[in-house]
Motif scaffolding. Structure first.
Motif, mmCIF file in Angstrom:
data_model
loop_
_atom_site.group_PDB
_atom_site.id
_atom_site.type_symbol
_atom_site.label_atom_id
_atom_site.label_comp_id
_atom_site.label_asym_id
_atom_site.label_seq_id
_atom_site.Cartn_x
_atom_site.Cartn_y
_atom_site.Cartn_z
ATOM 1 N N ASP A 291 34.542 19.374 43.476
ATOM 2 C CA ASP A 291 34.017 18.171 42.846
ATOM 3 C C ASP A 291 35.197 17.357 42.282
ATOM 4 O O ASP A 291 36.235 17.917 41.940
ATOM 5 N N PHE A 292 34.998 16.053 42.158
ATOM 6 C CA PHE A 292 36.092 15.166 41.765
ATOM 7 C C PHE A 292 35.835 14.453 40.437
ATOM 8 O O PHE A 292 34.690 14.139 40.103
ATOM 9 N N ILE A 293 36.952 14.185 39.732
ATOM 10 C CA ILE A 293 36.921 13.213 38.643
ATOM 11 C C ILE A 293 37.813 12.063 39.087
ATOM 12 O O ILE A 293 38.974 12.283 39.443
ATOM 13 N N ALA A 294 37.278 10.841 39.092
ATOM 14 C CA ALA A 294 38.105 9.672 39.382
ATOM 15 C C ALA A 294 38.350 8.962 38.059
ATOM 16 O O ALA A 294 37.432 8.805 37.258
ATOM 17 N N GLU A 295 39.606 8.564 37.801
ATOM 18 C CA GLU A 295 39.850 7.824 36.568
ATOM 19 C C GLU A 295 40.633 6.554 36.843
ATOM 20 O O GLU A 295 41.531 6.544 37.674
ATOM 21 N N GLY A 296 40.236 5.495 36.139
ATOM 22 C CA GLY A 296 40.943 4.235 36.274
ATOM 23 C C GLY A 296 40.175 3.155 35.552
ATOM 24 O O GLY A 296 38.999 3.333 35.247
ATOM 25 N N HIS A 297 40.832 2.046 35.235
ATOM 26 C CA HIS A 297 40.123 1.045 34.437
ATOM 27 C C HIS A 297 39.242 0.141 35.289
ATOM 28 O O HIS A 297 38.511 -0.674 34.772
ATOM 29 N N TYR A 298 39.291 0.321 36.614
ATOM 30 C CA TYR A 298 38.301 -0.379 37.454
ATOM 31 C C TYR A 298 37.451 0.676 38.157
ATOM 32 O O TYR A 298 37.318 0.685 39.389
ATOM 33 N N GLY A 299 36.869 1.561 37.344
ATOM 34 C CA GLY A 299 36.057 2.654 37.877
ATOM 35 C C GLY A 299 34.914 2.191 38.744
ATOM 36 O O GLY A 299 34.449 2.909 39.633
ATOM 37 N N SER B 109 34.064 -5.086 28.542
ATOM 38 C CA SER B 109 34.300 -5.407 29.963
ATOM 39 C C SER B 109 34.086 -4.218 30.896
ATOM 40 O O SER B 109 33.376 -4.331 31.897
ATOM 41 N N CYS B 110 34.735 -3.097 30.588
ATOM 42 C CA CYS B 110 34.636 -1.944 31.495
ATOM 43 C C CYS B 110 33.232 -1.368 31.491
ATOM 44 O O CYS B 110 32.733 -0.937 32.529
#
Ligand code: ADP
Ligand code: MG
Length: 187
Positions: free
Chosen positions: A70-78, A124-125
Motif C-alpha cells: 500500500d502507498f502513502i503519497a505526499e505533496g502539496h498538490y495531493g 487552499s489545499c
C-alpha cells in the motif's frame, strides 16, 4: 493509497516518512516524482516549477504498477492523484502564525512566506482535496503543538479511521480574528 497533503511547511514530508515506516507502506513523494519527469516549465515570478498534471498522473500509475504494498503519497498538490486510486486524503493543518515562522526559518523569501500563509488561512489545499476526493474522502488534522511523534501517531490513526476531523473543522480566520491578527497576515 493514502494521500497526505497540506500547505508547504506543515510537516508533510517528515510525517509521511514516519507513518510509512510505522505501517510498512511505500512512500511516494509527489514533488520528487514531478521533478523527475513531469515538469512543464518554470514560474519565474513565483520561483517555482510548473507541474504537468497529465505526466505526473502517468508517473504515479507507473510507480503503482505491479506493486504489492500500500502507498502513502505526499505533496502539496495531493489532489493530482487520480481519485480512483485514493482511499483517503489527510490534510495537515498548521496555525498560520506557526507556519509563518517555520517558513521564515526555512529561508523562504518573504513573498513566498506570505503566499503560503494566505493559502493556509484560505484552506487552499483542503478545498483542492475535497474537490478531488469528496467531503467523505477527506479528513483534516490540526498539527499545531503536536511534535513529530505525536503527529505521526494521529495521522496513522486517521488512516484507520480513528482520528481526523471532517473538512471545515479548522477555522483559522475565526481564530485569527479573535486574536486580532487577521489583517496583518492577509495584507
Ligand atoms: N510535527 C512537527 N513539529 C514541529 N516541526 C515540524 C513537525 N513536522 C515537521 N516539522 C518541521 O517543519 C519543517 C517543514 O517540514 P516538512 O515535513 O518538510 O514540511 P512539508 O513537507 O509539508 O513542506 C521542517 O523544518 C521540519 O523539521
Ligand atoms: Mg515536503
Amino acid at each position: 493509497m493514502v494521500v497526505i497533503t497540506g500547505t508547504p511547511g506543515v510537516g508533510k514530508t517528515v510525517t509521511a516518512k514516519r507513518v510509512s515506516e510505522m505501517r510498512g507502506m511505500r512512500l511516494l513523494e509527489l514533488g520528487a516524482l514531478a521533478q523527475s519527469g513531469a515538469i512543464s516549465g518554470k514560474d519565474a515570478e513565483r520561483e517555482s516549477l510548473i507541474i504537468d498534471p497529465r505526466k505526473l498522473r502517468a508517473a504515479i500509475r507507473r510507480e503503482l504498477k505491479g506493486a504489492d504494498s500500500d502507498f502513502i503519497a505526499e505533496g502539496h498538490y495531493g489532489e493530482i492523484v487520480p481519485a480512483e486510486l485514493v482511499k483517503k486524503a489527510i490534510v495537515i493543518r498548521l496555525d498560520p502564525i506557526e507556519l509563518e515562522s517555520r517558513l521564515r526559518d526555512r529561508g523562504y523569501p518573504e513573498k513566498k512566506v506570505r503566499e503560503n500563509v494566505q493559502a493556509e488561512i484560505l484552506d487552499s489545499c483542503l478545498i483542492g482535496a475535497v474537490e478531488a476526493f469528496g467531503q467523505d474522502g477527506v479528513v483534516e488534522i490540526d498539527s499545531t503543538g503536536l511534535g513529530e511523534d505525536a503527529l505521526a501517531k494521529v495521522v496513522s490513526e486517521a488512516i484507520d479511521g480513528n482520528a481526523g476531523a471532517p473538512p471545515g473543522t479548522v477555522n483559522w480566520i475565526a481564530k485569527l480574528e479573535k486574536d486580532g491578527k487577521i489583517a496583518k497576515l492577509l495584507q
